[in-house]
Design a protein around this motif. Sequence first.
Motif, PDB file in Angstrom:
ATOM      1  N   GLU A 192       0.822  -1.207   0.000  1.00 38.55           N
ATOM      2  CA  GLU A 192       0.000   0.000   0.000  1.00 38.55           C
ATOM      3  C   GLU A 192       0.860   1.264   0.000  1.00 38.55           C
ATOM      4  OE1 GLU A 192       1.165  -0.765   4.090  1.00 38.55           O
ATOM      5  OE2 GLU A 192       0.352  -2.052   2.518  1.00 38.55           O
ATOM      6  N   TYR A 193       2.129   1.105   0.298  1.00 37.66           N
ATOM      7  CA  TYR A 193       3.034   2.246   0.409  1.00 37.66           C
ATOM      8  C   TYR A 193       3.613   2.643  -0.940  1.00 37.66           C
ATOM      9  CZ  TYR A 193       6.834   5.094   2.333  1.00 37.66           C
ATOM     10  OH  TYR A 193       7.691   6.113   2.637  1.00 37.66           O
ATOM     11  N   ILE A 194       3.643   1.689  -1.878  1.00 39.48           N
ATOM     12  CA  ILE A 194       4.231   1.974  -3.175  1.00 39.48           C
ATOM     13  C   ILE A 194       3.227   1.727  -4.284  1.00 39.48           C
ATOM     14  CG2 ILE A 194       6.601   1.506  -2.448  1.00 39.48           C
ATOM     15  CD1 ILE A 194       6.390  -1.249  -3.622  1.00 39.48           C
ATOM     16  N   ILE A 195       3.357   2.495  -5.342  1.00 40.90           N
ATOM     17  CA  ILE A 195       2.517   2.325  -6.511  1.00 40.90           C
ATOM     18  C   ILE A 195       3.367   1.673  -7.588  1.00 40.90           C
ATOM     19  CG2 ILE A 195       1.206   3.515  -8.303  1.00 40.90           C
ATOM     20  CD1 ILE A 195       0.804   5.785  -6.160  1.00 40.90           C
ATOM     21  N   LYS A 196       2.959   0.483  -8.012  1.00 41.63           N
ATOM     22  CA  LYS A 196       3.701  -0.205  -9.064  1.00 41.63           C
ATOM     23  C   LYS A 196       3.279   0.370 -10.411  1.00 41.63           C
ATOM     24  CE  LYS A 196       2.561  -4.274  -7.253  1.00 41.63           C
ATOM     25  NZ  LYS A 196       2.354  -3.938  -5.834  1.00 41.63           N
ATOM     26  N   ASP A 197       4.224   0.529 -11.290  1.00 43.51           N
ATOM     27  CA  ASP A 197       3.935   1.177 -12.561  1.00 43.51           C
ATOM     28  C   ASP A 197       4.970   0.709 -13.579  1.00 43.51           C
ATOM     29  OD1 ASP A 197       2.652   2.813 -14.332  1.00 43.51           O
ATOM     30  OD2 ASP A 197       3.242   4.693 -13.380  1.00 43.51           O
ATOM     31  N   THR A 228       9.692  -1.999 -14.920  1.00 49.52           N
ATOM     32  CA  THR A 228       8.707  -2.041 -13.841  1.00 49.52           C
ATOM     33  C   THR A 228       9.293  -1.274 -12.669  1.00 49.52           C
ATOM     34  OG1 THR A 228       7.892  -4.182 -14.566  1.00 49.52           O
ATOM     35  CG2 THR A 228       7.371  -3.522 -12.308  1.00 49.52           C
ATOM     36  N   ILE A 229       8.580  -0.242 -12.265  1.00 44.05           N
ATOM     37  CA  ILE A 229       9.096   0.638 -11.214  1.00 44.05           C
ATOM     38  C   ILE A 229       8.090   0.715 -10.066  1.00 44.05           C
ATOM     39  CG2 ILE A 229      10.626   1.991 -12.678  1.00 44.05           C
ATOM     40  CD1 ILE A 229       7.552   3.778 -11.774  1.00 44.05           C
ATOM     41  N   ALA A 230       8.529   1.299  -8.976  1.00 43.17           N
ATOM     42  CA  ALA A 230       7.662   1.554  -7.837  1.00 43.17           C
ATOM     43  C   ALA A 230       7.804   3.024  -7.468  1.00 43.17           C
ATOM     44  CB  ALA A 230       8.044   0.671  -6.657  1.00 43.17           C
ATOM     45  N   ARG A 231       6.664   3.666  -7.258  1.00 43.42           N
ATOM     46  CA  ARG A 231       6.659   5.084  -6.905  1.00 43.42           C
ATOM     47  C   ARG A 231       6.249   5.216  -5.441  1.00 43.42           C
ATOM     48  NH1 ARG A 231       6.172   8.818 -10.739  1.00 43.42           N
ATOM     49  NH2 ARG A 231       5.165   7.310 -12.100  1.00 43.42           N
TER      50      ARG A 231
END
Length: 60
Positions: A3-8, A29-32
């Motif tokens: 829930e802390y990171i947004i996968k994108d 594939t990154i995490a914001r």
Amino acid sequence: HDEYIIKDVLAKDAGECAICLEELVQGDTIARLPCLCIYHKGCIDEWFEVNRSCPEHPSD
């Protein structure tokens, strides 16, 4: 910590990942994080196993 990171998937090149120092390139594939820092998904997953804060904003 999902829930802390947004996968994108990265839409455009974005400099380097501050964890592995490799380039963040389009299609990765990154995490914001909430502070808007972005990292490779695999890098931040490993980072969060030992440290629950942003590598660049440790006080958050």
